[in-house]
Write an enzyme that holds these catalytic residues in place. Structure first.
Site, PDB file in Angstrom:
ATOM      1  N   SER A   1      45.716  14.973   8.687  1.00  0.00           N
ATOM      2  CA  SER A   1      45.611  16.430   8.639  1.00  0.00           C
ATOM      3  C   SER A   1      47.000  17.034   8.679  1.00  0.00           C
ATOM      4  O   SER A   1      47.916  16.469   9.279  1.00  0.00           O
ATOM      5  CB  SER A   1      44.763  16.954   9.790  1.00  0.00           C
ATOM      6  OG  SER A   1      45.422  16.719  11.000  1.00  0.00           O
TER       7      SER A   1
ATOM      8  N   HIS B   1      47.035  24.008   4.221  1.00  0.00           N
ATOM      9  CA  HIS B   1      46.400  23.088   5.165  1.00  0.00           C
ATOM     10  C   HIS B   1      45.569  22.092   4.379  1.00  0.00           C
ATOM     11  O   HIS B   1      44.935  22.437   3.391  1.00  0.00           O
ATOM     12  CB  HIS B   1      45.491  23.888   6.111  1.00  0.00           C
ATOM     13  CG  HIS B   1      44.391  23.069   6.715  1.00  0.00           C
ATOM     14  ND1 HIS B   1      43.089  23.093   6.242  1.00  0.00           N
ATOM     15  CD2 HIS B   1      44.397  22.169   7.733  1.00  0.00           C
ATOM     16  CE1 HIS B   1      42.351  22.265   6.959  1.00  0.00           C
ATOM     17  NE2 HIS B   1      43.110  21.694   7.867  1.00  0.00           N
TER      18      HIS B   1
ATOM     19  N   ARG C   1      45.211  13.848  21.955  1.00  0.00           N
ATOM     20  CA  ARG C   1      46.588  14.292  22.162  1.00  0.00           C
ATOM     21  C   ARG C   1      46.707  15.780  21.815  1.00  0.00           C
ATOM     22  O   ARG C   1      46.681  16.168  20.644  1.00  0.00           O
ATOM     23  CB  ARG C   1      47.497  13.450  21.263  1.00  0.00           C
ATOM     24  CG  ARG C   1      48.965  13.637  21.566  1.00  0.00           C
ATOM     25  CD  ARG C   1      49.750  12.554  20.853  1.00  0.00           C
ATOM     26  NE  ARG C   1      51.154  12.585  21.239  1.00  0.00           N
ATOM     27  CZ  ARG C   1      52.090  13.220  20.552  1.00  0.00           C
ATOM     28  NH1 ARG C   1      51.779  13.895  19.468  1.00  0.00           N
ATOM     29  NH2 ARG C   1      53.343  13.183  20.942  1.00  0.00           N
TER      30      ARG C   1
ATOM     31  N   ARG D   1      39.008  12.989   6.299  1.00  0.00           N
ATOM     32  CA  ARG D   1      38.618  12.179   7.453  1.00  0.00           C
ATOM     33  C   ARG D   1      37.349  11.364   7.195  1.00  0.00           C
ATOM     34  O   ARG D   1      36.543  11.687   6.316  1.00  0.00           O
ATOM     35  CB  ARG D   1      38.416  13.085   8.663  1.00  0.00           C
ATOM     36  CG  ARG D   1      37.382  14.160   8.424  1.00  0.00           C
ATOM     37  CD  ARG D   1      37.405  15.250   9.480  1.00  0.00           C
ATOM     38  NE  ARG D   1      36.407  16.284   9.176  1.00  0.00           N
ATOM     39  CZ  ARG D   1      36.631  17.311   8.368  1.00  0.00           C
ATOM     40  NH1 ARG D   1      37.794  17.467   7.777  1.00  0.00           N
ATOM     41  NH2 ARG D   1      35.683  18.203   8.130  1.00  0.00           N
TER      42      ARG D   1
END
Length: 363
Positions: free
Chosen positions: A153, A167, A322, A171
């Site tokens: 991403s 953007h 994260r 996935r």
């Protein structure tokens, strides 16, 4: 004779051992060379493991996201030679890890991040609830749902208000249910968020994505273009985040291989759909007023990502994820002014009109 034979045998064994060690060293050197050439860092699953399981779709997807990350980072770095990507590898104690590549405060890009993550473990109850709300019938075993998720991403925030923000995300997700059956699906998309409207750029961006979709099925682009317009909708503002592109989720047909090939085409379209637009406008002059408008539009970007974005929500609900990588999508700077309304018939009002009423750019 026996001792001489033993000496010969030991000599031969040593020679074979040395040969094996040299071959192993050679393999490692080749691995290093390949890593430097192909990727930004070593893959989460390890190059050898990916090679060993290279026919499995999970390995092929991990290689694709690694290659996409490197391709995009190199294309961006070539446009902003004064800046460099910080490459950060991280591990998740619950399973897996990732690679975050972030360029900050360059000449061209204020902040450009391209992340890869490959994580596995048990789905949290909140994450499972979010998936069930999308119609997934997930049968847990003792309340546990093993999962594997991987993706690439990126969000790119340029300095110049005439260069749009971009953007993209691609996935793959796999869940093992109580009876051992596996549910899998792909998701992703690429979208553009300009501060000012440039019709030529909008057409180029959408056409490039349409060509990638059309290789697989002519119905895909119109379907995923509409999905994108609907998904990136800031309900409380009554406007889209940008001028769209394509977006899809939960895609699990016609077959795993066919969807993978489609995702691959979309990932390969990222550089050609965006980089020419950056090249065209990176040296455009701009006024302080135009910079201010960019900051206000960035505020809208932040609102969407924190309030509605499914990926951000999923990341925040996944144990051990994260946070720095999840919030990498936020710009370095943004602004919120009370009751800001652009003058009628201004360039600022023109982009708002398109965000409230999406256009068909390719017909």
């Amino acid at each position: 004779g026996t001792l001489a034979g033993l000496g010969l045998g030991l000599g031969l064994w040593r020679w074979q051992q040395q040969g094996a060690m040299a071959a192993s060293q050679e393999d490692e050197n080749e691995d290093e060379e390949e890593l430097r050439r192909r990727f930004m860092a070593a893959p989460v699953s390890g190059l050898r493991e990916l090679r060993r399981r290279r026919r499995e779709l999970r390995s092929r997807m991990e290689l694709l996201i690694m290659e996409t990350q490197a391709e995009v980072c190199r294309a961006l770095a070539a446009l902003d030679p004064g800046a460099a990507f910080a490459v950060d590898t991280w591990e998740r104690k619950e399973g897996g890890g990732g690679i975050s590549c972030v360029l900050q405060d360059g000449e061209v890009f204020e902040k450009a991040g391209v992340n890869v993550s490959v994580v596995s473990g048990l789905l949290s109850e909140e994450a499972a609830r979010q998936m069930r709300s999308r119609g997934k019938s997930l049968k847990a075993k003792d309340g546990k749902l093993p999962f594997c998720a991987m993706g690439v991403s990126s969000v790119i925030h340029p300095k110049n208000p005439h260069v749009p923000t971009m953007h993209f995300n691609y996935r793959y997700f796999e869940i093992e249910e109580a009876d051992g059956t596996k549910q899998w699906w792909f998701g992703g998309g690429t979208d553009l968020t300009p501060t000012y409207l440039n019709e030529e750029d909008a057409v180029h961006f959408h056409k490039t994505l349409k060509e990638a979709c059309d290789k697989h099925d002519l119905k895909l682009y119109p379907k995923y273009k509409k999905w994108c317009d609907d998904y990136f909708y800031i309900k409380h503002r009554g406007e889209r985040r940008g001028i769209g592109g394509i977006f899809f989720d939960d895609v699990d047909s016609p077959s795993k291989e066919e969807v993978f090939q489609f995702v691959k085409s979309c990932a390969k379209a990222v550089v050609p759909c965006y980089i020419p637009i950056v090249k065209k406008h990176r040296h455009d002059s701009f006024t302080p007023e135009e910079k201010l408008w960019q900051q206000l539009r960035r505020g809208r970007y932040v609102e969407f990502n924190l309030v509605y974005d499914r990926g951000t929500k999923f990341g925040l609900l996944t144990p051990g994820s994260r946070i720095e990588s999840i919030l990498m999508s936020l710009p370095l700077t943004a602004r919120w002014e009370y009751m800001h309304t652009p003058p009628k018939s201004s360039k600022e009002a023109e982009i708002l009109e398109v965000l409230r009423n999406p256009k068909d750019w390719v017909h």
